[in-house]
Design an enzyme around this catalytic site. Sequence first.
Site, PDB file in Angstrom:
ATOM      1  N   HIS B  73      38.942  35.397  33.692  1.00 36.70           N
ATOM      2  CA  HIS B  73      40.140  34.672  33.231  1.00 36.70           C
ATOM      3  C   HIS B  73      40.446  33.494  34.149  1.00 36.70           C
ATOM      4  CE1 HIS B  73      44.340  35.067  31.207  1.00 36.70           C
ATOM      5  NE2 HIS B  73      44.107  33.810  31.574  1.00 36.70           N
ATOM      6  N   HIS B  75      41.157  29.040  34.211  1.00 33.82           N
ATOM      7  CA  HIS B  75      41.404  27.780  33.490  1.00 33.82           C
ATOM      8  C   HIS B  75      40.698  26.663  34.245  1.00 33.82           C
ATOM      9  CE1 HIS B  75      44.552  29.520  30.875  1.00 33.82           C
ATOM     10  NE2 HIS B  75      44.724  30.338  31.917  1.00 33.82           N
ATOM     11  N   LEU B  76      39.749  26.027  33.578  1.00 39.64           N
ATOM     12  CA  LEU B  76      38.988  24.956  34.240  1.00 39.64           C
ATOM     13  C   LEU B  76      39.532  23.577  33.882  1.00 39.64           C
ATOM     14  CD1 LEU B  76      35.329  26.332  34.064  1.00 39.64           C
ATOM     15  CD2 LEU B  76      36.899  26.305  36.021  1.00 39.64           C
ATOM     16  N   ARG B  77      40.430  23.506  32.895  1.00 34.32           N
ATOM     17  CA  ARG B  77      41.179  22.280  32.557  1.00 34.32           C
ATOM     18  C   ARG B  77      40.352  21.142  31.979  1.00 34.32           C
ATOM     19  NH1 ARG B  77      45.634  25.123  32.297  1.00 34.32           N
ATOM     20  NH2 ARG B  77      46.710  25.493  34.261  1.00 34.32           N
ATOM     21  N   ASN B 107      42.578  26.653  26.456  1.00 36.33           N
ATOM     22  CA  ASN B 107      43.720  25.730  26.325  1.00 36.33           C
ATOM     23  C   ASN B 107      43.464  24.393  27.023  1.00 36.33           C
ATOM     24  OD1 ASN B 107      43.830  27.014  28.809  1.00 36.33           O
ATOM     25  ND2 ASN B 107      46.058  27.029  28.903  1.00 36.33           N
ATOM     26  N   ASP B 165      45.230  32.281  24.830  1.00 37.84           N
ATOM     27  CA  ASP B 165      45.904  32.483  26.103  1.00 37.84           C
ATOM     28  C   ASP B 165      47.044  31.511  26.353  1.00 37.84           C
ATOM     29  OD1 ASP B 165      46.165  33.784  28.672  1.00 37.84           O
ATOM     30  OD2 ASP B 165      45.648  31.826  29.465  1.00 37.84           O
ATOM     31  N   HIS B 192      47.512  37.261  25.128  1.00 36.98           N
ATOM     32  CA  HIS B 192      48.562  37.061  26.138  1.00 36.98           C
ATOM     33  C   HIS B 192      49.793  37.698  25.504  1.00 36.98           C
ATOM     34  CE1 HIS B 192      51.277  34.296  28.688  1.00 36.98           C
ATOM     35  NE2 HIS B 192      52.080  34.774  27.766  1.00 36.98           N
ATOM     36  N   HIS B 245      46.216  39.730  31.940  1.00 35.02           N
ATOM     37  CA  HIS B 245      47.236  39.757  32.995  1.00 35.02           C
ATOM     38  C   HIS B 245      48.440  40.698  32.771  1.00 35.02           C
ATOM     39  CE1 HIS B 245      48.843  36.945  30.141  1.00 35.02           C
ATOM     40  NE2 HIS B 245      48.169  35.908  30.579  1.00 35.02           N
ATOM     41  N   ASP B 318      43.373  34.570  36.574  1.00 31.33           N
ATOM     42  CA  ASP B 318      44.191  33.640  35.785  1.00 31.33           C
ATOM     43  C   ASP B 318      44.384  32.336  36.585  1.00 31.33           C
ATOM     44  OD1 ASP B 318      45.700  32.428  33.846  1.00 31.33           O
ATOM     45  OD2 ASP B 318      47.442  33.753  34.032  1.00 31.33           O
TER      46      ASP B 318
END
Lengths: 309, 441
Positions: B73, B75-77, B107, B165, B192, B245, B318
């Site tokens: 989990h 987030h690499l953006r 996302n 998510d 989520h 999470h 996360d």
Amino acid sequence: MIWQRKHILGMRDLEAEEINLILETAESFKEISTRTIKKVPTMRGKTVVNLFFEPSTRTRTSFEIAAKRLSADTINFTVSASSVSKGETLIDTARNIEAMNPDIIVTRHSAGGAPYLLSKYVNSSIINAGDGAHEHPSQALLDMLTVKEQKGKLKGLKLAIIGDISHSRVARSNIFGFTKMGVEVRVAGPATLIPVDIEKMGVGVFYRIEQAIEEADIIMMLRIQMERQKGQLFPTLREYSRFYSLDLKRLKLAKEDVTIMHPGPINRGIEISPEVADGPYSVILNQVTNGVAVRMALLYLLAGGGDLD
Amino acid sequence: MLIRKAALKFRLYGGKVIDPHNQLEGNFDILVENGKIARVTPTGSTPKAPPESGVENIDVSGKIVVPGLIDMHVHLREPGFEYKETIQTGSRAAAAGGFSSICCMPNTNPVNDSSSVTEYILNKAETGGWVNVFPIGAISKGLRGESLAEIGELKEAGVVAISDDGNPVMNSNLMRRALEYAKVFDLPVIPHCEDKDLSGEGLINEGFISTITGLPGIPAAAEAVMVARDIALAELTGWRLHIAHVSTAGAVRFIREAKARGVAVTAEATPHHFSLTEEAVKDYDTNTKVNPPLRSGKDLDAVKEGLNDGTIDVIASDHAPQSSVEKELEFESAENGIIGLETELSLSLKLVADGILSLSDVIAKLTINPARILRLPKGTLSEGADADISVIDLEQSWLVDPSKFNSKSRNTPFNHWELKGRAVMTIVGGKIVMRDGVIQE
């Protein structure tokens, strides 16, 4: 004691002896406001900026008069939505003002905690003049000064705070302040307006106004704001008024010499009946007068004290 | 993968191997050849390779050798928010933290709800990434919770799970259909869990801290209600649910009970939810602002208990990078998110020191458990498997200093924490990408 604190962010941080010092200092300042020439040179050459991000006339005016009576230069900087919409952050705005070297920044903001953020990024002293639903310490201090004058003491008194506790910064600051001074504090309102775990702040929780004000020395009525809720916290103002307004009949439950307070502006006929608001128990105008004295005390202490003549 | 100078053939010798997948715990040497684990042999049973053999002998005695860690989990953006993190910087942070595989949430902008975005991510990871990157696709188009994304095509393009998510699927019927449809393509669904009506304008956990700060609260029930709903839907559809999470006692209880009844539900917890409580939020530090919010001490204890008894299968960070533009703001205006890749392992090892988990359990929750949930051929030191290996020094103490992070962002509430235990080597497909804290450029 010697004053050492740099900022006034909330009553949460203040110790009882600091509160005492503020109140004693305020008492000594009250006299200045009754003189023909209502001014002392104590803060000559100091600059106080009123940095308000939320409209406020009464608190801002009170701070401004307080600063002027101490001979400080005051600048009002009301940040309208326009500056925010231009994309300037709170920190950038504050740094801009900081560049003009103010000594004290008095700030009000709709976001809880905004004064904490400011205090981390500027060198000036910060006074919180109200942040979101968090705190309004100068209001609590002026309330305490008013009660002290009325009752001659704080310790051992019973204070009932009635209304929308959840959204009230005045309630939070007063709970922190009065409990530290040995006052028994009770809160009452519909369960939807009482925040969770509030009893851990050392207060008694009631859902009926009658229970909360029984034998109370002081009753503080909070302004109820219909616009805050969309019919999900209480059904109508009419029903609220029926169960929670302070009228003459309910008032009989309190002590005979009960003092009624309201941080203003009041909704006549909603949280407080006109007879009570205008009655002999009300000290609403004394609160306003004491507001100036307390704010003078805060400015004076944060500016490092000095001669009072 | 970037071209790196690395031994093609090397032997890690003298370390203590912990491989929960093979129930291996003891001193073994591992021979890596052509990117695969060639042989695992008891230490001392085979002689050191002579220099002329071309095999580098790497002394890892006193260290722990485990399958390459997996964080499911992250987030690499990228694409869309490259100023917060990129696939390169995020995967670099992973390598630094001991992770050889990470899964990235959809996302981004555009959202990973189509095969072209999945392909873009995989291509970027292939050419500039430091570790294995496994994308997670969207449940719904645009994460809007209105209609299903092209889940089949996403699977073909390479996603390993689907999730909206950050945006809970509020429409129960869409969630039901997502579970049914995902079953066709053998993809777990990762919700989520948050009832948006209950959380309302909430910013932090509803409790004593929200009361004294005046910040609007998110009740624990906002999570529990949705966990209960999604478990009911997993039962209805007979499909696999992995709860992201988990932060509340209520959620842990519902998951425990569902597992006992044989429902196909798994769950993860983040280091911040098992290391911090709402207490950390009381001075408005926006680095503590996260969703789900930091909860009460009772919730924290319940999450630890869930980790302990197996209710919570996985530890995942996360990792949610945010720039100063999003964090140096009033609390209510700041974005949610905590970065975790570079503190995750150390905070997880604290569970061992605190007697919550055995070392082997911690490793399982960071290796084979997420691999099984996502059906990745990872998280193992079996001979023939990809040579994804992490080496951990349990004794190394270090002070968290965000300015030294490999991540592009600095949003951590663990600044100045003294932690013990740290990855000292990360090996991905037989290539050493991190050694003694240094990324092998």
